[in-house]
Write a protein that holds these residues in place. Structure first.
Motif, PDB file in Angstrom:
ATOM      1  N   GLU A 208      31.275  47.366  39.694  1.00  0.00           N
ATOM      2  CA  GLU A 208      32.066  47.521  38.479  1.00  0.00           C
ATOM      3  C   GLU A 208      31.701  46.468  37.444  1.00  0.00           C
TER       4      GLU A 208
ATOM      5  N   LEU B 129      41.391  44.107  43.758  1.00  0.00           N
ATOM      6  CA  LEU B 129      40.195  43.561  43.114  1.00  0.00           C
ATOM      7  C   LEU B 129      40.544  42.404  42.177  1.00  0.00           C
ATOM      8  N   ASP B 130      41.643  42.547  41.449  1.00  0.00           N
ATOM      9  CA  ASP B 130      42.074  41.470  40.550  1.00  0.00           C
ATOM     10  C   ASP B 130      42.455  40.222  41.344  1.00  0.00           C
TER      11      ASP B 130
ATOM     12  N   GLN C  38      32.305  46.469  45.675  1.00  0.00           N
ATOM     13  CA  GLN C  38      32.981  47.222  44.616  1.00  0.00           C
ATOM     14  C   GLN C  38      33.055  46.391  43.336  1.00  0.00           C
TER      15      GLN C  38
ATOM     16  N   ARG D  63      44.003  49.602  44.458  1.00  0.00           N
ATOM     17  CA  ARG D  63      42.659  49.032  44.621  1.00  0.00           C
ATOM     18  C   ARG D  63      42.362  48.029  43.504  1.00  0.00           C
ATOM     19  N   LYS D  64      42.787  48.367  42.281  1.00  0.00           N
ATOM     20  CA  LYS D  64      42.560  47.448  41.158  1.00  0.00           C
ATOM     21  C   LYS D  64      43.351  46.157  41.346  1.00  0.00           C
ATOM     22  N   GLU D  65      44.568  46.269  41.853  1.00  0.00           N
ATOM     23  CA  GLU D  65      45.371  45.070  42.121  1.00  0.00           C
ATOM     24  C   GLU D  65      44.666  44.160  43.123  1.00  0.00           C
TER      25      GLU D  65
ATOM     26  N   GLU E 190      44.158  54.216  43.262  1.00  0.00           N
ATOM     27  CA  GLU E 190      43.244  53.460  42.410  1.00  0.00           C
ATOM     28  C   GLU E 190      43.948  52.260  41.798  1.00  0.00           C
TER      29      GLU E 190
END
Length: 202
Positions: free
Chosen positions: A66, A18-19, A62, A14-16, A11
């Motif tokens: 979010e 998305l950022d 995604q 994945r956040k990296e 996770e």
């Protein structure tokens, strides 16, 4: 044997991504940003990125889910005040309109919803829950005599969502607009729109 990714690490990666995608989308737009651009921004190879997202569309979906979920969580948090203030709780929860990145990403997601069925479905799903909550608040206000009984709660709720979602775009259209004064004016407009007719109050 390959190392097993623990959920927290997965996770986090994945956040990296998305950022990194968010930064690319701000610079180039959702259509202009490519997977290679996102990979470069995230500092990883396409093969590595595809372990986490199968396509750019999956990243967009995604992000949309979010972003919209976060955007609409403000509704319902405000439990006190008149009906207009409760209905516009998202605007009252915001501290300023200084960050135009929020406005630009919302523009991009709305444009993407017009050409991407999956993003449109995500937008509709997120909006449906908020619309239900706002309609319930309107019905309660009508029962108390605080809201015009001639208004259709479902349609009025949809209109209020459109107002709130459009409000943060004002700094792009009218640079330098004052946040606090505009927020109060918008609430006054909605309050006057909702108020019962004289015949109902007598």
């Amino acid at each position: 044997m390959g190392r097993v990714r623990v959920p927290e690490q997965h996770e986090g990666k994945r956040k990296e991504i998305l950022d990194a995608a968010h930064r690319c989308f701000l610079r180039y737009g959702l259509q202009g940003a490519s997977i290679s651009m996102i990979c470069k921004e995230a500092g990883m190879s396409p093969g590595h990125l595809y372990h986490y997202f199968p396509s750019k569309d999956a990243i967009i979906e995604q992000m949309a889910d979010e972003y919209l979920s976060t955007l609409h969580t403000y509704f319902g948090r405000q439990e006190t005040g008149d009906v207009a203030t409760v209905l516009l709780s998202e605007i009252w929860s915001m501290s300023s309109w200084d960050d135009t990145a929020h406005c630009r990403i919302l523009f991009e997601l709305l444009a993407e919803a017009g050409r991407n069925d999956r993003v449109r479905d995500i937008l509709a799903d997120n909006t449906a829950g908020v619309r239900k909550l706002l309609a319930q608040t309107l019905r309660a206000g009508q029962a108390k005599g605080e809201v015009d009984r001639g208004l259709d709660p479902e349609h009025t709720a949809a209109m209020l969502i459109a107002i709130v979602d459009a409000a943060p775009m004002l700094p792009l259209m009218v640079p330098g607009i004052g946040f606090d004064e505009s927020r109060k004016l918008m609430t006054a407009m909605v309050r006057r729109f909702l108020e019962p007719k004289a015949a109902e109050q007598s």
